[in-house]
Scaffold this motif. Structure first.
Motif, mmCIF file in Angstrom:
data_model
loop_
_atom_site.group_PDB
_atom_site.id
_atom_site.type_symbol
_atom_site.label_atom_id
_atom_site.label_comp_id
_atom_site.label_asym_id
_atom_site.label_seq_id
_atom_site.Cartn_x
_atom_site.Cartn_y
_atom_site.Cartn_z
ATOM 1 N N LEU A 171 0.967 -1.287 0.065
ATOM 2 C CA LEU A 171 -0.055 -0.017 -0.092
ATOM 3 C C LEU A 171 0.891 1.296 0.009
ATOM 4 O O LEU A 171 0.576 2.535 -0.431
ATOM 5 C CB LEU A 171 -0.820 -0.222 1.116
ATOM 6 C CG LEU A 171 -2.004 -1.203 1.247
ATOM 7 C CD1 LEU A 171 -2.674 -0.832 2.406
ATOM 8 C CD2 LEU A 171 -3.087 -1.127 0.126
ATOM 9 N N GLY A 174 1.430 2.535 -3.259
ATOM 10 C CA GLY A 174 0.073 3.021 -3.810
ATOM 11 C C GLY A 174 -0.145 2.809 -5.518
ATOM 12 O O GLY A 174 -0.857 3.497 -5.912
ATOM 13 N N LEU A 177 -3.828 2.868 -7.438
ATOM 14 C CA LEU A 177 -4.639 3.152 -6.514
ATOM 15 C C LEU A 177 -5.395 4.514 -6.173
ATOM 16 O O LEU A 177 -4.398 5.525 -6.347
ATOM 17 C CB LEU A 177 -4.502 2.748 -4.864
ATOM 18 C CG LEU A 177 -4.344 1.146 -4.630
ATOM 19 C CD1 LEU A 177 -3.719 1.007 -3.254
ATOM 20 C CD2 LEU A 177 -5.976 0.593 -4.578
ATOM 21 N N THR A 178 -6.573 4.866 -5.986
ATOM 22 C CA THR A 178 -6.918 6.171 -5.661
ATOM 23 C C THR A 178 -6.615 6.404 -4.311
ATOM 24 O O THR A 178 -6.436 5.551 -3.630
ATOM 25 C CB THR A 178 -8.454 6.403 -5.869
ATOM 26 O OG1 THR A 178 -9.116 5.540 -4.912
ATOM 27 C CG2 THR A 178 -8.704 6.103 -7.365
ATOM 28 N N ARG A 181 -9.206 4.721 -1.998
ATOM 29 C CA ARG A 181 -9.282 3.485 -1.940
ATOM 30 C C ARG A 181 -8.190 3.215 -1.196
ATOM 31 O O ARG A 181 -8.217 2.236 -0.055
ATOM 32 C CB ARG A 181 -9.355 2.601 -3.230
ATOM 33 C CG ARG A 181 -9.563 1.190 -2.867
ATOM 34 C CD ARG A 181 -9.620 0.299 -4.142
ATOM 35 N NE ARG A 181 -10.076 -0.745 -4.125
ATOM 36 C CZ ARG A 181 -9.904 -1.862 -4.713
ATOM 37 N NH1 ARG A 181 -9.220 -1.633 -6.049
ATOM 38 N NH2 ARG A 181 -9.973 -3.081 -4.640
ATOM 39 N N ALA A 182 -7.098 3.652 -1.168
ATOM 40 C CA ALA A 182 -5.818 3.379 -0.409
ATOM 41 C C ALA A 182 -6.177 3.620 1.109
ATOM 42 O O ALA A 182 -5.615 2.870 1.848
ATOM 43 C CB ALA A 182 -4.421 4.393 -0.730
ATOM 44 N N MET A 185 -8.219 0.999 2.563
ATOM 45 C CA MET A 185 -7.431 -0.447 2.785
ATOM 46 C C MET A 185 -6.662 -0.368 4.072
ATOM 47 O O MET A 185 -6.302 -1.259 4.738
ATOM 48 C CB MET A 185 -6.582 -0.367 1.561
ATOM 49 C CG MET A 185 -7.308 -1.084 0.193
ATOM 50 S SD MET A 185 -6.182 -1.128 -1.108
ATOM 51 C CE MET A 185 -7.366 -2.131 -2.164
ATOM 52 N N PHE A 215 -10.456 -5.113 -0.285
ATOM 53 C CA PHE A 215 -9.311 -5.593 -1.105
ATOM 54 C C PHE A 215 -9.844 -6.027 -2.279
ATOM 55 O O PHE A 215 -8.804 -6.653 -3.228
ATOM 56 C CB PHE A 215 -8.375 -6.278 -0.464
ATOM 57 C CG PHE A 215 -7.504 -5.450 0.675
ATOM 58 C CD1 PHE A 215 -6.030 -5.165 0.074
ATOM 59 C CD2 PHE A 215 -7.876 -5.053 1.858
ATOM 60 C CE1 PHE A 215 -5.234 -4.372 1.080
ATOM 61 C CE2 PHE A 215 -7.175 -4.324 2.528
ATOM 62 C CZ PHE A 215 -5.741 -4.043 2.233
ATOM 63 N N TYR A 218 -8.166 -6.365 -6.052
ATOM 64 C CA TYR A 218 -6.914 -5.678 -5.925
ATOM 65 C C TYR A 218 -5.515 -6.412 -6.447
ATOM 66 O O TYR A 218 -5.187 -7.534 -5.211
ATOM 67 C CB TYR A 218 -6.491 -4.649 -4.802
ATOM 68 C CG TYR A 218 -5.244 -3.969 -4.789
ATOM 69 C CD1 TYR A 218 -5.210 -3.016 -5.983
ATOM 70 C CD2 TYR A 218 -4.472 -3.949 -3.834
ATOM 71 C CE1 TYR A 218 -3.947 -2.219 -5.985
ATOM 72 C CE2 TYR A 218 -3.514 -3.009 -3.927
ATOM 73 C CZ TYR A 218 -3.133 -2.209 -4.829
ATOM 74 O OH TYR A 218 -1.969 -1.551 -4.816
#
Length: 238
Positions: A171, A174, A177-178, A181-182, A185, A215, A218
């Motif tokens: 993560l 990144g 990922l927006t 959303r990150a 998560m 998740f 992803y």
């Protein structure tokens, strides 16, 4: 009720209203959304965890379903613990909602059966959590080692934590990922660690439902999520 808890509870009420306003065919998505919100909201998780102290889910569920009418517990804390467990089992396909509706809210129209289900279960659940918060329920001095409070063994933590760390490192990059959303998560990953350290197996189940949903799809973390779930299943936590 402090402002943060009041705000979190109002969102919970809105999520419950989403469940009741949903068409039956779409209800699964709304239930997942409700569980996901709870799992990502530590101040509400703390109250649910307290409700689960000393609570024997299987016994209470059998008591509630032992006659032709579903008999909701009278104590708000038991309502919260029972319905939270039921929603989790519906999400995991361990409680067949079709059969449940037909047994306790039987009607020729599934939409009407679902409406009665929401009126008899979801709406009291929403009110019960508010009552629990207003009453300031406190944990027992020596909680019973029931399913909801069973501690997680160090062996489980030792196997799972490397995968959690791997997820956190992924993560940080990144990739694809927006920001929103990150952030979701990261919140769910922190929630899972909190559940392992501070709560019991029931809370881990609830958090995992939310984390699995967040998740989903992803690819960089698919192998880690599968590995964690395999461990949780092997130790009968899921």
């Amino acid at each position: 009720m402090n402002d943060n808890v009041q705000h979190a509870y109002q969102i919970f009420v809105n999520k419950c209203e989403d469940v009741t306003a949903s068409r039956y065919i779409m209800s699964g998505n709304q239930i997942i959304g409700l569980l996901r919100y709870l799992a990502a909201t530590p101040c509400l998780m703390e109250y649910i965890s307290k409700c689960n102290q000393g609570f024997r889910y299987r016994e209470e569920f059998e008591r509630a379903t032992s006659s032709i009418l579903f008999r909701m517990p009278t104590e708000p804390s038991k309502v919260v613990a029972l319905v939270t467990g039921m929603l989790y089992e519906i999400d995991r396909n361990r409680l067949n909602i079709n059969s449940f509706l037909m047994k306790f809210y039987g009607n020729d129209d599934y939409e009407e059966s679902y409406r009665l289900f929401c009126k008899g279960i979801i709406e009291p659940y929403s009110r019960a959590l508010g009552q629990v918060i207003a009453d300031g329920i406190e944990p027992e001095d020596e909680p019973l080692q029931t399913e909801s409070r069973l501690p997680v063994s160090e062996a489980v933590k030792e196997q799972i934590y490397p995968y959690i760390c791997a997820i956190e490192e992924t993560l940080e990059s990144g990739a694809a990922l927006t920001q929103e959303r990150a952030d979701d998560m990261r919140t769910m990953t922190e929630g899972l660690k909190y559940a392992f350290e501070m709560a019991g197996t029931k809370m881990i189940k609830i958090v995992w439902t939310g984390m699995r949903s967040v998740f989903a799809g992803y690819k960089p973390t698919v192998s880690y999520i599968r590995a964690i779930e395999k461990i949780l299943v092997s130790y009968a936590i899921l």
